[in-house]
Motif scaffolding. Structure first.
Motif, PDB file in Angstrom:
ATOM      1  N   VAL A  77      -2.052   2.389   4.397  1.00 57.69           N
ATOM      2  CA  VAL A  77      -2.056   1.613   5.637  1.00 57.69           C
ATOM      3  C   VAL A  77      -3.467   1.205   6.042  1.00 57.69           C
ATOM      4  CG1 VAL A  77      -2.146   3.674   7.122  1.00 57.69           C
ATOM      5  CG2 VAL A  77      -1.113   1.554   7.978  1.00 57.69           C
ATOM      6  N   GLU A  78      -4.478   1.976   5.626  1.00 59.47           N
ATOM      7  CA  GLU A  78      -5.860   1.667   5.999  1.00 59.47           C
ATOM      8  C   GLU A  78      -6.517   0.659   5.068  1.00 59.47           C
ATOM      9  OE1 GLU A  78      -4.889   4.845   5.388  1.00 59.47           O
ATOM     10  OE2 GLU A  78      -4.855   5.803   7.372  1.00 59.47           O
ATOM     11  N   GLU A  79      -5.897   0.343   3.961  1.00 60.34           N
ATOM     12  CA  GLU A  79      -6.540  -0.470   2.930  1.00 60.34           C
ATOM     13  C   GLU A  79      -6.050  -1.917   2.962  1.00 60.34           C
ATOM     14  OE1 GLU A  79      -7.302   2.967  -0.421  1.00 60.34           O
ATOM     15  OE2 GLU A  79      -5.313   2.076  -0.296  1.00 60.34           O
ATOM     16  N   ALA A  80      -6.941  -2.841   2.578  1.00 58.71           N
ATOM     17  CA  ALA A  80      -6.606  -4.270   2.454  1.00 58.71           C
ATOM     18  C   ALA A  80      -5.988  -4.798   3.734  1.00 58.71           C
ATOM     19  CB  ALA A  80      -5.679  -4.486   1.266  1.00 58.71           C
ATOM     20  N   THR A  81      -6.650  -4.543   4.859  1.00 52.42           N
ATOM     21  CA  THR A  81      -6.098  -4.895   6.170  1.00 52.42           C
ATOM     22  C   THR A  81      -6.506  -6.281   6.655  1.00 52.42           C
ATOM     23  OG1 THR A  81      -7.967  -3.736   7.191  1.00 52.42           O
ATOM     24  CG2 THR A  81      -5.919  -2.491   6.915  1.00 52.42           C
ATOM     25  N   ASP A  82      -7.293  -7.022   5.863  1.00 49.36           N
ATOM     26  CA  ASP A  82      -7.667  -8.376   6.255  1.00 49.36           C
ATOM     27  C   ASP A  82      -7.774  -9.223   4.986  1.00 49.36           C
ATOM     28  OD1 ASP A  82     -10.374  -8.139   5.101  1.00 49.36           O
ATOM     29  OD2 ASP A  82     -10.816  -6.867   6.828  1.00 49.36           O
ATOM     30  N   PRO A  83      -7.817 -10.552   5.139  1.00 49.58           N
ATOM     31  CA  PRO A  83      -7.820 -11.420   3.954  1.00 49.58           C
ATOM     32  C   PRO A  83      -8.976 -11.150   2.998  1.00 49.58           C
ATOM     33  CG  PRO A  83      -7.241 -12.689   5.899  1.00 49.58           C
ATOM     34  CD  PRO A  83      -7.639 -11.328   6.387  1.00 49.58           C
ATOM     35  N   ALA A 112     -17.543   8.867  -3.200  1.00 50.41           N
ATOM     36  CA  ALA A 112     -18.132   9.510  -4.371  1.00 50.41           C
ATOM     37  C   ALA A 112     -17.823   8.744  -5.657  1.00 50.41           C
ATOM     38  CB  ALA A 112     -17.636  10.950  -4.481  1.00 50.41           C
ATOM     39  N   MET A 113     -16.691   8.047  -5.684  1.00 56.57           N
ATOM     40  CA  MET A 113     -16.281   7.312  -6.875  1.00 56.57           C
ATOM     41  C   MET A 113     -16.792   5.871  -6.900  1.00 56.57           C
ATOM     42  SD  MET A 113     -14.620   9.375  -8.877  1.00 56.57           S
ATOM     43  CE  MET A 113     -15.808  10.634  -8.343  1.00 56.57           C
ATOM     44  N   GLU A 114     -17.471   5.433  -5.853  1.00 58.88           N
ATOM     45  CA  GLU A 114     -17.916   4.039  -5.760  1.00 58.88           C
ATOM     46  C   GLU A 114     -18.749   3.554  -6.951  1.00 58.88           C
ATOM     47  OE1 GLU A 114     -19.792   3.303  -2.029  1.00 58.88           O
ATOM     48  OE2 GLU A 114     -17.879   3.077  -0.958  1.00 58.88           O
ATOM     49  N   PRO A 115     -19.627   4.385  -7.539  1.00 63.41           N
ATOM     50  CA  PRO A 115     -20.402   3.880  -8.684  1.00 63.41           C
ATOM     51  C   PRO A 115     -19.539   3.412  -9.858  1.00 63.41           C
ATOM     52  CG  PRO A 115     -21.384   5.894  -7.839  1.00 63.41           C
ATOM     53  CD  PRO A 115     -20.072   5.731  -7.139  1.00 63.41           C
ATOM     54  N   TRP A 116     -18.303   3.894  -9.940  1.00 67.58           N
ATOM     55  CA  TRP A 116     -17.438   3.536 -11.070  1.00 67.58           C
ATOM     56  C   TRP A 116     -16.202   2.740 -10.612  1.00 67.58           C
ATOM     57  CZ3 TRP A 116     -19.004   8.581  -9.823  1.00 67.58           C
ATOM     58  CH2 TRP A 116     -20.128   9.009 -10.521  1.00 67.58           C
ATOM     59  N   ALA A 117     -16.138   2.396  -9.328  1.00 69.62           N
ATOM     60  CA  ALA A 117     -14.931   1.794  -8.760  1.00 69.62           C
ATOM     61  C   ALA A 117     -14.920   0.282  -8.912  1.00 69.62           C
ATOM     62  CB  ALA A 117     -14.804   2.165  -7.287  1.00 69.62           C
ATOM     63  N   ASP A 118     -13.733  -0.279  -8.807  1.00 71.72           N
ATOM     64  CA  ASP A 118     -13.518  -1.715  -8.844  1.00 71.72           C
ATOM     65  C   ASP A 118     -12.751  -2.117  -7.588  1.00 71.72           C
ATOM     66  OD1 ASP A 118     -11.952  -4.331  -9.753  1.00 71.72           O
ATOM     67  OD2 ASP A 118     -13.598  -4.040 -11.167  1.00 71.72           O
ATOM     68  N   GLY A 119     -12.934  -3.341  -7.126  1.00 69.98           N
ATOM     69  CA  GLY A 119     -12.259  -3.796  -5.917  1.00 69.98           C
ATOM     70  C   GLY A 119     -10.783  -4.056  -6.099  1.00 69.98           C
ATOM     71  N   ARG A 120     -10.348  -4.324  -7.342  1.00 73.13           N
ATOM     72  CA  ARG A 120      -8.921  -4.563  -7.566  1.00 73.13           C
ATOM     73  C   ARG A 120      -8.142  -3.257  -7.439  1.00 73.13           C
ATOM     74  NH1 ARG A 120      -8.327  -6.679 -13.092  1.00 73.13           N
ATOM     75  NH2 ARG A 120     -10.419  -5.844 -13.474  1.00 73.13           N
ATOM     76  N   ARG A 121      -6.844  -3.382  -7.170  1.00 74.91           N
ATOM     77  CA  ARG A 121      -6.025  -2.207  -6.922  1.00 74.91           C
ATOM     78  C   ARG A 121      -4.628  -2.386  -7.518  1.00 74.91           C
ATOM     79  NH1 ARG A 121     -10.273  -0.656  -5.259  1.00 74.91           N
ATOM     80  NH2 ARG A 121     -10.789   0.353  -3.277  1.00 74.91           N
ATOM     81  N   VAL A 122      -3.951  -1.259  -7.741  1.00 73.83           N
ATOM     82  CA  VAL A 122      -2.510  -1.256  -7.946  1.00 73.83           C
ATOM     83  C   VAL A 122      -1.883  -1.421  -6.573  1.00 73.83           C
ATOM     84  CG1 VAL A 122      -0.516   0.096  -8.692  1.00 73.83           C
ATOM     85  CG2 VAL A 122      -2.649   0.214  -9.994  1.00 73.83           C
ATOM     86  N   VAL A 123      -1.184  -2.529  -6.338  1.00 72.90           N
ATOM     87  CA  VAL A 123      -0.712  -2.873  -5.000  1.00 72.90           C
ATOM     88  C   VAL A 123       0.209  -1.802  -4.432  1.00 72.90           C
ATOM     89  CG1 VAL A 123       0.623  -4.585  -3.695  1.00 72.90           C
ATOM     90  CG2 VAL A 123      -1.029  -5.331  -5.413  1.00 72.90           C
ATOM     91  N   ASN A 124       1.035  -1.178  -5.260  1.00 70.99           N
ATOM     92  CA  ASN A 124       1.953  -0.148  -4.766  1.00 70.99           C
ATOM     93  C   ASN A 124       1.238   1.090  -4.248  1.00 70.99           C
ATOM     94  OD1 ASN A 124       4.364  -1.493  -5.119  1.00 70.99           O
ATOM     95  ND2 ASN A 124       4.757  -0.668  -7.149  1.00 70.99           N
ATOM     96  N   PHE A 125      -0.040   1.265  -4.571  1.00 71.86           N
ATOM     97  CA  PHE A 125      -0.784   2.432  -4.117  1.00 71.86           C
ATOM     98  C   PHE A 125      -1.562   2.167  -2.828  1.00 71.86           C
ATOM     99  CE2 PHE A 125       0.139   3.782  -8.351  1.00 71.86           C
ATOM    100  CZ  PHE A 125       0.032   5.163  -8.369  1.00 71.86           C
ATOM    101  N   LEU A 126      -1.558   0.948  -2.323  1.00 68.93           N
ATOM    102  CA  LEU A 126      -2.332   0.642  -1.120  1.00 68.93           C
ATOM    103  C   LEU A 126      -1.813   1.425   0.075  1.00 68.93           C
ATOM    104  CD1 LEU A 126      -2.724  -3.235  -1.398  1.00 68.93           C
ATOM    105  CD2 LEU A 126      -4.504  -1.508  -1.748  1.00 68.93           C
TER     106      LEU A 126
END
Length: 447
Positions: free
Chosen positions: A404-410, A388-402
């Motif tokens: 187990v399901e996120e950023a699982t490949d290069p 639902a938030m994708e229209p306003w989302a960015d691919g970058r992240r706060v690393v401490n919030f990642l």
């Protein structure tokens, strides 16, 4: 070794391997309870000879893999703390948690750039950036205020790292989390603060629309001295919660203001008027009690979580959250929060580092409590929020919030850091961990 070396089945092995998320397990071939930096060096030398991966933990708040066949280095025995009031700094070893630093620094009128959960380890929090609900908007990330690091790299060498001595390793460690070695100690700035104006207001959940729209408009005009977040919560019926909150559906608005108390009261007056409050716990408070702002759960629990960052939070995004989380939604999630960022969190520090989330004004974090049997149900609810938030989302992240399901490949981890920053991180990885020993994490592969 000074500390214990434990095999599966040994007494103390399970305790050494305990992590915060009870839905995940840590099952290394060997658990090393490091008592000092020399123990860390010995464990890394052994792992290198065996060709085994190494994972490290203090409290285990962000364990992403069971580490089967690997070597665990547990740092919880490394508890050295030295506060230098004249230099306004602290040197802490890898097993120290934030509350221990907060209490020691408060004795000399100082405070660290600690996070919302004071029982989290200092090292892991700082290496992942470190987002403070009190100091963040006025001072930036905790990683921006590190003076030096002591780290054992994959060659088992103990290095004293500064921006001058090892500029690329320094840059990569601060934001690259645990991909480049085991930090055994770090020195960082402290700031003159003992009390501030802050706390939280709990509103009834049926007033979500009024409170969320009021907060969305209010936050855009706030000075950098004001930090705030809002969480839509369905609280469990726990006896330690006061009666108005026990098992309640609430909107929890959190504040921290570093200016005069009277000015803080003036600034939050519009939000106090947004709806009748169940509990208003905002006032002058000691920094030693800063964990009361967010009231993060202290004990391990089974949970699932997801996160995203937002380039904007317009009325349409707020309406979407109200639809998915409001009184008629029957959402199973315990908490979905949005934190305002901005201010100093957008600015590069005097010595740049690998923190990737600058320039993004909001982070949104969802959290559901349940056993593995509820993984599909809770995961689906979290995914619905993220989509639902994708229209306003960015691919970058706060690393401490990642999670187990996120950023699982290069490819996906490259999005978290941004392509240019990720390329620089992979080059540093190749230089300092060419065999990818430190891969039981959100893994940056050697370039």
């Amino acid at each position: 070794m000074s500390g214990p070396v434990l095999l599966p089945g040994d007494e103390g092995y399970d305790t050494e391997c305990q992590i915060y998320n009870l839905n995940l397990s840590l099952e290394p071939a060997l658990a090393v309870g490091a008592a000092d930096a020399a123990d860390v060096q010995a464990a890394i030398s052994f792992a290198a000879c065996q060709g085994r991966p190494v994972t490290v933990k203090t409290t285990g708040h962000q364990q992403v893999d069971p580490a089967r066949g690997g070597v665990l280095i547990s740092t919880r025995r490394m508890k050295g703390i030295c506060v230098d009031a004249d230099r306004r700094s602290a040197r802490v070893e890898a097993g120290v948690i934030w509350q221990e630093v907060i209490d020691r620094a408060a004795a000399v009128g100082l405070a660290p750039v600690s996070g919302s959960a004071p029982l989290v380890g200092v090292a892991g929090y700082t290496l992942g950036g470190g987002l403070s609900p009190v100091f963040g908007r006025s001072l930036g990330y905790a990683a921006d205020h590190v003076r030096s690091l002591e780290v054992v790299t994959a060659d088992a060498e103990l290095r004293h790292v500064t921006a001058e001595s090892d500029p690329e390793l320094w840059w990569a460690l601060l934001g690259g989390k645990g991909n480049f070695g085991v930090v055994t100690a770090l020195e960082f700035d402290l700031f003159p603060l003992t009390r501030f104006y802050g706390g939280g207001i709990y509103f009834p959940g049926e007033h979500l629309a009024d409170v969320l729209h009021a907060w969305r408009s209010w936050q855009s005009d706030m000075p950098e001295e004001m930090s705030s977040s809002l969480a839509v919560q369905r609280l469990p019926p726990l006896p330690e919660l006061p009666e108005p909150l026990r098992g309640a559906f609430v909107v929890h608005v959190r504040f921290a203001f570093l200016g005069p108390m009277a000015e803080g009261e003036r600034l939050i007056t519009p939000l106090r008027a947004a709806a009748p409050a169940l509990v208003d716990a905002v006032g002058e408070m000691p920094y030693t009690a800063m964990g009361a702002i967010h009231m993060d759960p202290p004990a391990p629990m089974p949970y699932y979580d997801r996160t995203t960052m937002l380039r904007a939070f317009p009325a349409e995004a707020a309406d979407k959250l109200i639809e998915l989380l409001g009184p008629g939604s029957d959402s199973p999630l315990v908490s979905v929060e949005i934190r305002m960022l901005g201010g100093a969190l957008d600015r590069e520090p005097a010595v740049p580092n690998a923190v990737s989330s600058r320039g993004l004004p909001f982070v949104l974090f969802g959290f559901g409590v349940g056993s593995p049997e509820q993984a599909g149900f809770l995961g689906g609810a979290l995914e619905e929020i993220m989509k639902a938030m994708e229209p306003w989302a960015d691919g970058r992240r706060v690393v401490n919030f990642l999670s187990v399901e996120e950023a699982t490949d290069p490819e996906r981890l490259s999005q978290v850091y941004g392509a240019e920053r990720y390329r620089r991180l992979t080059a540093a990885k190749k230089a300092y961990d060419p065999t990818n020993m430190f891969r039981v994490n959100h893994n940056i592969v050697p370039g």
